[in-house]
Design a protein around this motif. Sequence first.
Motif, PDB file in Angstrom:
ATOM      1  N   LYS A   1      30.948  58.011 -87.499  1.00 36.00           N
ATOM      2  CA  LYS A   1      31.192  58.141 -88.927  1.00 36.00           C
ATOM      3  C   LYS A   1      29.996  58.724 -89.675  1.00 36.00           C
ATOM      4  N   TYR A   2      28.915  58.978 -88.971  1.00 37.45           N
ATOM      5  CA  TYR A   2      27.693  59.463 -89.608  1.00 37.45           C
ATOM      6  C   TYR A   2      27.358  60.871 -89.120  1.00 37.45           C
ATOM      7  N   GLY A   3      26.939  61.716 -90.056  1.00 35.52           N
ATOM      8  CA  GLY A   3      26.662  63.094 -89.696  1.00 35.52           C
ATOM      9  C   GLY A   3      25.207  63.501 -89.768  1.00 35.52           C
ATOM     10  N   ASN A   4      24.367  62.620 -90.264  1.00 37.75           N
ATOM     11  CA  ASN A   4      22.944  62.937 -90.396  1.00 37.75           C
ATOM     12  C   ASN A   4      22.133  61.866 -89.669  1.00 37.75           C
ATOM     13  N   TRP A   5      21.235  62.298 -88.815  1.00 37.90           N
ATOM     14  CA  TRP A   5      20.495  61.372 -87.963  1.00 37.90           C
ATOM     15  C   TRP A   5      19.009  61.698 -87.942  1.00 37.90           C
ATOM     16  N   GLY A   6      18.216  60.640 -87.815  1.00 39.40           N
ATOM     17  CA  GLY A   6      16.792  60.820 -87.599  1.00 39.40           C
ATOM     18  C   GLY A   6      16.483  60.941 -86.116  1.00 39.40           C
ATOM     19  N   GLN A   7      15.202  61.038 -85.814  1.00 36.72           N
ATOM     20  CA  GLN A   7      14.753  61.222 -84.433  1.00 36.72           C
ATOM     21  C   GLN A   7      14.566  59.911 -83.691  1.00 36.72           C
ATOM     22  N   GLY A   8      14.511  58.810 -84.401  1.00 34.30           N
ATOM     23  CA  GLY A   8      14.424  57.512 -83.763  1.00 34.30           C
ATOM     24  C   GLY A   8      13.008  56.974 -83.689  1.00 34.30           C
ATOM     25  N   THR A   9      12.927  55.655 -83.559  1.00 30.41           N
ATOM     26  CA  THR A   9      11.656  54.968 -83.368  1.00 30.41           C
ATOM     27  C   THR A   9      11.872  53.867 -82.333  1.00 30.41           C
ATOM     28  N   GLN A  10      10.960  53.768 -81.383  1.00 29.90           N
ATOM     29  CA  GLN A  10      11.147  52.866 -80.250  1.00 29.90           C
ATOM     30  C   GLN A  10      10.690  51.454 -80.585  1.00 29.90           C
ATOM     31  N   VAL A  11      11.527  50.489 -80.221  1.00 31.01           N
ATOM     32  CA  VAL A  11      11.185  49.070 -80.346  1.00 31.01           C
ATOM     33  C   VAL A  11      11.236  48.457 -78.950  1.00 31.01           C
TER      34      VAL A  11
END
Length: 128
Positions: A114-124
Amino acid sequence: QVQLTESGGGSVQAGGSLRLSCAASGDTDSSNYMGWFRQSPEKGREGVAAISRGGGFRIYADSVKGRFTISQDKATNTVYLEMNSLAPEDSAMYYCAARTTGWLVNPLQLQERKYGNWGQGTQVTVSS
């Protein structure tokens, strides 16, 4: 289009806390929902939490209810994910996402398609 940049990930011990941030830029006024998702090799990508544009609606995955809190600062176009009582199973790459087309019925706000815009992510990473 909305550009998203996550930060705040890191390594903590079980029981610890982290706060993730997602800075949004571009056409931020068009974002009906902002969501946090996570992806691990074991579980694939799953929805964690989402918040509506005005902040009046929030939804959480059952696995994080009572431990995670999503919030936003409209003045800085930043969405946060406060994570407490972290457990090893919370280890994953965390992504911020924005939906700019239409409103949804529950619990579709936690579906990645349902989402069209995404970031690059951050690791936890949570160690036991």
